[in-house]
Design an enzyme around this catalytic site. Sequence first.
Site, PDB file in Angstrom:
ATOM      1  N   ASP A 326       0.866  -1.165   0.000  1.00 47.03           N
ATOM      2  CA  ASP A 326       0.000   0.000   0.000  1.00 47.03           C
ATOM      3  C   ASP A 326       0.915   1.231   0.000  1.00 47.03           C
ATOM      4  O   ASP A 326       2.106   1.122   0.294  1.00 47.03           O
ATOM      5  CB  ASP A 326      -0.894  -0.029   1.237  1.00 47.03           C
ATOM      6  CG  ASP A 326      -1.775   1.201   1.336  1.00 47.03           C
ATOM      7  OD1 ASP A 326      -2.351   1.588   0.309  1.00 47.03           O
ATOM      8  OD2 ASP A 326      -1.866   1.780   2.432  1.00 47.03           O
ATOM      9  N   ASP A 525      -1.296  -0.894   6.100  1.00 42.42           N
ATOM     10  CA  ASP A 525      -1.458  -0.421   7.477  1.00 42.42           C
ATOM     11  C   ASP A 525      -2.869   0.008   7.831  1.00 42.42           C
ATOM     12  O   ASP A 525      -3.171   0.204   8.997  1.00 42.42           O
ATOM     13  CB  ASP A 525      -0.508   0.757   7.737  1.00 42.42           C
ATOM     14  CG  ASP A 525      -1.042   2.056   7.141  1.00 42.42           C
ATOM     15  OD1 ASP A 525      -1.516   2.018   5.989  1.00 42.42           O
ATOM     16  OD2 ASP A 525      -0.980   3.090   7.823  1.00 42.42           O
ATOM     17  N   ASP A 529      -7.054  -2.046   4.151  1.00 42.62           N
ATOM     18  CA  ASP A 529      -6.108  -3.041   3.624  1.00 42.62           C
ATOM     19  C   ASP A 529      -6.417  -4.446   4.126  1.00 42.62           C
ATOM     20  O   ASP A 529      -5.853  -5.418   3.625  1.00 42.62           O
ATOM     21  CB  ASP A 529      -4.672  -2.683   4.028  1.00 42.62           C
ATOM     22  CG  ASP A 529      -4.195  -1.388   3.381  1.00 42.62           C
ATOM     23  OD1 ASP A 529      -4.577  -1.148   2.218  1.00 42.62           O
ATOM     24  OD2 ASP A 529      -3.458  -0.632   4.031  1.00 42.62           O
TER      25      ASP A 529
END
Length: 655
Positions: A326, A525, A529
């Site tokens: 990410d 995080d 996600d």
Amino acid sequence: MRSSLPGPLAELQRNLAAKMTERAFHLTFFAIAVVGLALGLFAPFGGWRVDAHLIWSVATVPVILALAYSIVRDFLIGRMGVDAIALVSMTAAIVMGQPLAGVVVAIMYTGGNILEDYARGKAERDLKSLRDRTPRVAHKWLGDVLTDISVDEVQAGDQLLVRAGELLPVDGYLADPHASIDESAVTGEPLPVTRAQGELLRSGTVNAGEAFRLHASASASESTYAGIIRMVEAAQTAKAPFIRVADRFALFLLPTTLIVAGLAWWLSGESIRALAVLVVATPCPLILAAPVAFIGGVSRAAREGILMKGSAALEALSQIRTAIFDKTGTLTEGGARLTAFATAPGVSADEALRLLASLEQASHHVLAQTLIDLVRGRGKTLSHPREVREFRGSGIEGFVEGRRLKAGTRSLVLGGAPLPDWAKEAAAAAEDRSALSVYLSIDGRFSAIVIMADAVREDTPTALARLREAGVSRIIMVTGDDSEAAYTVARSLGLDEAFADKSPAEKVAAVEVESARQPTMMVGDGINDAPALAAANVGIAMGARGATASSEAADIVILVDRLDRVAEAYSISLRTRAIAMQSIVVGLGLSGIAMIAAAFGYITPVAGALLQEVIDIAVILNALRALIGPSGSTPGGKAAAVANPPRQTGEQAAG
């Protein structure tokens, strides 16, 4: 009577009690075998009427019975271990009139169990240090009265007091101006850190300064440390596929050993050779080398602030070849900061920034608070803005200390005027970084340009280079951010591919596509996600900021806010699996050589038992090397430059 211990700890204590009982049995049977051997050796010199052979047989039988029970129990749950060879060899020794060999094998077998207990205990000590520190008592304010309560009675919203040197009982927000927190047990960071009012503090850390007030944000069972305890339990019970394969190897080893022993007896006509083969092929703790190595790897990772949900997660990580990241909060810092600042000649930089932050107090823009905190952090006093007018999507204007300020986009502040030379470098930097530019005019004069951006973490380039060195062949980014910002970050890091503007469902699709090609890990995080972390072969959550959903969905949680720990986890997994494989291959290879030597009559049963124990000890000591290792080192040489730039397309992940 109600237990004062949180559920996860109580369960672990029950497991620990079971292990202690098992260890007591191991010591008892070892003592019986050793005493029996000593009494048998002393019998001829003591003038006893009891034959030494009988003493050795009697000392061996309890071990045979206990082992037979263990084998039957394992068989009923679908497991067949190599301990069956030890059972056959001890029984055969007594039947063939070689009880001395039988009692020596009994000593070697029970001693191997004790060695197993020691090895497991050593490998698990860092995990135990985490669970043994579980907070049990909290100090709760009831009005003006401070009352001690059990940790499991704390609820979100309670006002607590944490005294100097105490463990934080639950997650919560700091209610006092500042606090010094020792997070070493959770994150691996050796030095205390200073936290400001309103920051989230995590249970299991230690108050390294003065007493402070804590506003509980979760109950004990939902706090960080309870999650750690659950992961510790998983790490101690989950079995890696590699270990299960090693267990199934017993199905091949047992008949092979019997065939070799039978051939040795048939070809030589000496039953003693068959017994020697059986004895020397008794790898009691040999197959244990794999679990010891994996537990050691999990334990070592815990020391680095990396929590793995069992050996299976560690093994799966060692096979990863694609890494998906990410962007915000993972590859980048997750919050905008001042990256460039330029002022017109004769304009004080500090004063311009102070005036801008004063005006931004009336703004609703997401970056306004960042500017305000930055200036206040420098010890500056802000003034109250007046007659403020906000232009949605463009900026804001108003008066501060009698001076007319206008802040926002270039078109709002400069209109169609050209950019002066002093501002061109800062403006170019904003374009390169896909950052947000804030233009400021004071009393109608363009005076400053401020560049704000979500900066790439300092350790990101190093972490990605280490992953490539270690064997990750493909690194991509999947983010929900806009394409301009995403591709700028991807270019700067040399990623193989980047996907922007992706929803959580599209992130999952991207992970599934990559996982179909080769083993893939997802690192993120945020709460959004979590589905992608669960879909990957290995999900790694950057859990230092308390993203509970992503941490629960992940296989591995990084407790310290550093991306280089992802590379460290990968390096540990590779080293651990290599050590486990080395231990099994070398150990079984040496046992095979010893079996051949025994079949040709070069090794007696007693000597074979002693030799096998030496092999087992050497193999387990080698497996314990997984506890240590060159920190920060990975296989391979210097990271090579990435040849393929990321594709700047809006390509769908499923494509």
